[in-house]
Write an enzyme that holds these catalytic residues in place. Sequence first.
Site, PDB file in Angstrom:
ATOM      1  N   ASN A 251      19.159 -33.017  15.880  1.00  0.00           N
ATOM      2  CA  ASN A 251      18.403 -33.889  14.970  1.00  0.00           C
ATOM      3  C   ASN A 251      18.094 -33.120  13.686  1.00  0.00           C
ATOM      4  OD1 ASN A 251      17.212 -36.275  14.222  1.00  0.00           O
ATOM      5  ND2 ASN A 251      15.261 -35.838  15.261  1.00  0.00           N
TER       6      ASN A 251
ATOM      7  N   ARG B 262      -2.773 -36.221  26.799  1.00  0.00           N
ATOM      8  CA  ARG B 262      -2.460 -37.450  26.050  1.00  0.00           C
ATOM      9  C   ARG B 262      -0.962 -37.770  26.144  1.00  0.00           C
ATOM     10  NH1 ARG B 262      -2.512 -35.060  19.851  1.00  0.00           N
ATOM     11  NH2 ARG B 262      -0.304 -34.498  19.883  1.00  0.00           N
TER      12      ARG B 262
ATOM     13  N   ASP C  25      -3.861 -22.512  27.725  1.00  0.00           N
ATOM     14  CA  ASP C  25      -2.730 -22.474  26.797  1.00  0.00           C
ATOM     15  C   ASP C  25      -1.561 -21.871  27.560  1.00  0.00           C
ATOM     16  OD1 ASP C  25      -0.811 -21.808  24.942  1.00  0.00           O
ATOM     17  OD2 ASP C  25      -2.258 -21.253  23.382  1.00  0.00           O
TER      18      ASP C  25
ATOM     19  N   ASN D 223       5.739 -30.627  30.879  1.00  0.00           N
ATOM     20  CA  ASN D 223       5.782 -31.682  29.848  1.00  0.00           C
ATOM     21  C   ASN D 223       5.295 -31.226  28.476  1.00  0.00           C
ATOM     22  OD1 ASN D 223       5.392 -34.594  28.731  1.00  0.00           O
ATOM     23  ND2 ASN D 223       3.343 -33.676  28.687  1.00  0.00           N
ATOM     24  N   ALA D 224       4.384 -30.231  28.432  1.00  0.00           N
ATOM     25  CA  ALA D 224       3.795 -29.829  27.143  1.00  0.00           C
ATOM     26  C   ALA D 224       4.904 -29.500  26.151  1.00  0.00           C
ATOM     27  CB  ALA D 224       2.893 -28.615  27.333  1.00  0.00           C
ATOM     28  N   GLY D 225       4.753 -29.988  24.940  1.00  0.00           N
ATOM     29  CA  GLY D 225       5.776 -29.719  23.923  1.00  0.00           C
ATOM     30  C   GLY D 225       5.198 -29.947  22.541  1.00  0.00           C
TER      31      GLY D 225
ATOM     32  N   TYR E   4      13.300 -27.269  17.560  1.00  0.00           N
ATOM     33  CA  TYR E   4      12.965 -28.180  18.664  1.00  0.00           C
ATOM     34  C   TYR E   4      14.203 -28.448  19.527  1.00  0.00           C
ATOM     35  CZ  TYR E   4      11.137 -32.448  20.888  1.00  0.00           C
ATOM     36  OH  TYR E   4      10.713 -33.397  21.785  1.00  0.00           O
TER      37      TYR E   4
HETATM   38  P1  NAD Z   1       2.010 -35.135  22.483  1.00  0.00           P
HETATM   39  O1  NAD Z   1       1.951 -34.254  21.293  1.00  0.00           O
HETATM   40  O2  NAD Z   1       1.343 -36.477  22.410  1.00  0.00           O
HETATM   41  O3  NAD Z   1       1.436 -34.371  23.771  1.00  0.00           O
HETATM   42  C1  NAD Z   1       1.803 -33.044  24.073  1.00  0.00           C
HETATM   43  C2  NAD Z   1       0.664 -32.393  24.821  1.00  0.00           C
HETATM   44  O4  NAD Z   1       1.038 -31.034  25.080  1.00  0.00           O
HETATM   45  C3  NAD Z   1      -0.642 -32.366  24.004  1.00  0.00           C
HETATM   46  O5  NAD Z   1      -1.702 -32.855  24.779  1.00  0.00           O
HETATM   47  C4  NAD Z   1      -0.794 -30.898  23.661  1.00  0.00           C
HETATM   48  O6  NAD Z   1      -2.137 -30.478  23.526  1.00  0.00           O
HETATM   49  C5  NAD Z   1      -0.099 -30.234  24.842  1.00  0.00           C
HETATM   50  N1  NAD Z   1       0.263 -28.853  24.519  1.00  0.00           N
HETATM   51  C6  NAD Z   1       0.864 -28.406  23.384  1.00  0.00           C
HETATM   52  N2  NAD Z   1       0.943 -27.060  23.394  1.00  0.00           N
HETATM   53  C7  NAD Z   1       0.382 -26.645  24.557  1.00  0.00           C
HETATM   54  C8  NAD Z   1       0.153 -25.371  25.116  1.00  0.00           C
HETATM   55  N3  NAD Z   1       0.512 -24.249  24.485  1.00  0.00           N
HETATM   56  N4  NAD Z   1      -0.460 -25.294  26.323  1.00  0.00           N
HETATM   57  C9  NAD Z   1      -0.843 -26.430  26.975  1.00  0.00           C
HETATM   58  N5  NAD Z   1      -0.651 -27.663  26.474  1.00  0.00           N
HETATM   59  C10 NAD Z   1      -0.045 -27.785  25.282  1.00  0.00           C
HETATM   60  O7  NAD Z   1       3.580 -35.298  22.815  1.00  0.00           O
HETATM   61  P2  NAD Z   1       4.349 -36.425  23.654  1.00  0.00           P
HETATM   62  O8  NAD Z   1       4.995 -37.343  22.689  1.00  0.00           O
HETATM   63  O9  NAD Z   1       3.502 -36.994  24.731  1.00  0.00           O
HETATM   64  O10 NAD Z   1       5.521 -35.537  24.287  1.00  0.00           O
HETATM   65  C11 NAD Z   1       5.465 -34.984  25.591  1.00  0.00           C
HETATM   66  C12 NAD Z   1       6.779 -34.287  25.883  1.00  0.00           C
HETATM   67  O11 NAD Z   1       7.871 -35.195  25.705  1.00  0.00           O
HETATM   68  C13 NAD Z   1       7.064 -33.113  24.929  1.00  0.00           C
HETATM   69  O12 NAD Z   1       7.708 -32.083  25.639  1.00  0.00           O
HETATM   70  C14 NAD Z   1       8.010 -33.724  23.915  1.00  0.00           C
HETATM   71  O13 NAD Z   1       8.820 -32.757  23.302  1.00  0.00           O
HETATM   72  C15 NAD Z   1       8.821 -34.665  24.799  1.00  0.00           C
HETATM   73  N6  NAD Z   1       9.476 -35.767  24.075  1.00  0.00           N
HETATM   74  C16 NAD Z   1       8.756 -36.743  23.442  1.00  0.00           C
HETATM   75  C17 NAD Z   1       9.422 -37.787  22.792  1.00  0.00           C
HETATM   76  C18 NAD Z   1       8.686 -38.911  22.097  1.00  0.00           C
HETATM   77  O14 NAD Z   1       9.348 -39.826  21.571  1.00  0.00           O
HETATM   78  N7  NAD Z   1       7.365 -38.912  22.067  1.00  0.00           N
HETATM   79  C19 NAD Z   1      10.818 -37.803  22.788  1.00  0.00           C
HETATM   80  C20 NAD Z   1      11.506 -36.790  23.433  1.00  0.00           C
HETATM   81  C21 NAD Z   1      10.832 -35.784  24.096  1.00  0.00           C
END
Ligand code: NAD
Length: 451
Positions: free
Chosen positions: A351, A220, A264, A291-293, A357
């Site tokens: 932040n 997602r 995972d 990308n996972a986070g 984080y």
């Molecule tokens: P999200 O939570 O929508 O998606 C993250 C995905 O990572 C999820 O599908 C989740 O299931 C997967 N995930 C989590 N733990 C996992 C694991 N142990 N193994 C495998 N998969 C795992 O987050 P997002 O907003 O799409 O963010 C994606 C990346 O961008 C992240 O690293 C986040 O830190 C970074 N980010 C996002 C933003 C923002 O504004 N959304 C800003 C800065 C950085």
Amino acid sequence: MSDWYRDFANSGFGTTITKQLGLPRPAQLRRYEPGQPLLPGPAVVGSAGEGRLRDEVTGLLRDAGVTVVSPVAADGSTDGERLAAVLLDATGLTGPADLAAAHDFLAPALKRLRPSGRVLVLADPPTGTSSPAQAAARQALEGLVRSLAKELRSGSTANLVHVPLGAEGSLASPLRFFLSGRSAYVDGQVLAVTAAELPSAADAEQPLAGKVAVVTGAARGIGAAIARVLARDGAHVVAVDVPAAGEQLAQVANEVGGTAVALDITGDDAGPRLAAQLVARHGGVDVVVHNAGITRDKLLVNMDAARWNSVMAVNLQAQLDLTQALLATDGALKPDARVVCVSSQSGIAGNRGQTNYAASKAGVIGMVRSWAPEFAERGATINAVAPGFIVTEMTAKMPLGTREVGSRLNSLQQGGLPVDVAETIAWLAQPGSAGVNGQVVRVCGQSLLGA
Ligand code: NAD
């Protein structure tokens, strides 16, 4: 997800109201669509200093089908169309006095810039000289470009690329990126290129054709957008996410004609398992996107160990372990691999409530910079992308006030979209981006937070 305020501010009534009240009027950004010309109008190329790249840049633009017009007269008058891009070759500055030429070229040209225009300045890196005057002039350009990016309106951006002597061949890929709609939300940034061995030109529409790309957290949000854009650019995508996200993951993988891997990434043997699978099923991987986070926010004073540990495990340790496993497994990582690690603006600016984080995301930047020389030696690259405020399901759940303030505190006065992060990653993944290594590219609309 539509930006209701942007739509309102650009309506007839909204334009009047926002003008009267002095409120921001965010523009509809020009974003990349396959088949689109590089620029929607002509470009002008000028120089300050020796300008050793000017002819090469003009040639690259013409090869890409761009009309290059003569510099604009000092009064801004020209018979031609409005400009889609203004490029300043500021290589070879000898001291601050040479900067006057930058002003004299840019000022009239900017009067002719179209909405979603691009200003791109090319310069020598400030560190590459022992002359204080020369270093001063080179560094001065950073102040100029970052301020100009804050002055531009209507979705226009300004960025700076450092091109040291001998790295001229690495310029084409960043040039195309910064001029195209792929960089819609990258603004006020400084990128350095290095000399690298470049492959023969790839298909501009399918630069990743024949490549295998693994994307973690692909079920997602930003990860799903990355999977879609990499697949659009020709890659076979191996989409990884936790087993609990299996259904969504399968949907994304099916949509992009890729492969789903429920895993995972913090599991004990996750790295070696994934590496072995990539070798056995795909003959290795060309592109890796970490990308996972996750976030587990709390003030440090109230943060329990579980919150700290889980965030570090997913956001940082897994990126390290997975990369190590790929490097250690024969045939897993192609020699000219592209590794892109998702960091965050929080890792740069910090932040409140996000010590865990921000530490993990700053750690990602340290990791990338440390690995870059080793990657360069094998013909590969490793870079970080640091998103700012990106409009996702997560940010949609924020209270309206916090969301509105958070999304407008940048030069483009709006939040970015997952596709903006994905386009930047897909550009770094291209074979032609061999000369971009160890860099941190912020996709933040020039957020007012952080350097
Ligand atoms: P999200 O939570 O929508 O998606 C993250 C995905 O990572 C999820 O599908 C989740 O299931 C997967 N995930 C989590 N733990 C996992 C694991 N142990 N193994 C495998 N998969 C795992 O987050 P997002 O907003 O799409 O963010 C994606 C990346 O961008 C992240 O690293 C986040 O830190 C970074 N980010 C996002 C933003 C923002 O504004 N959304 C800003 C800065 C950085």
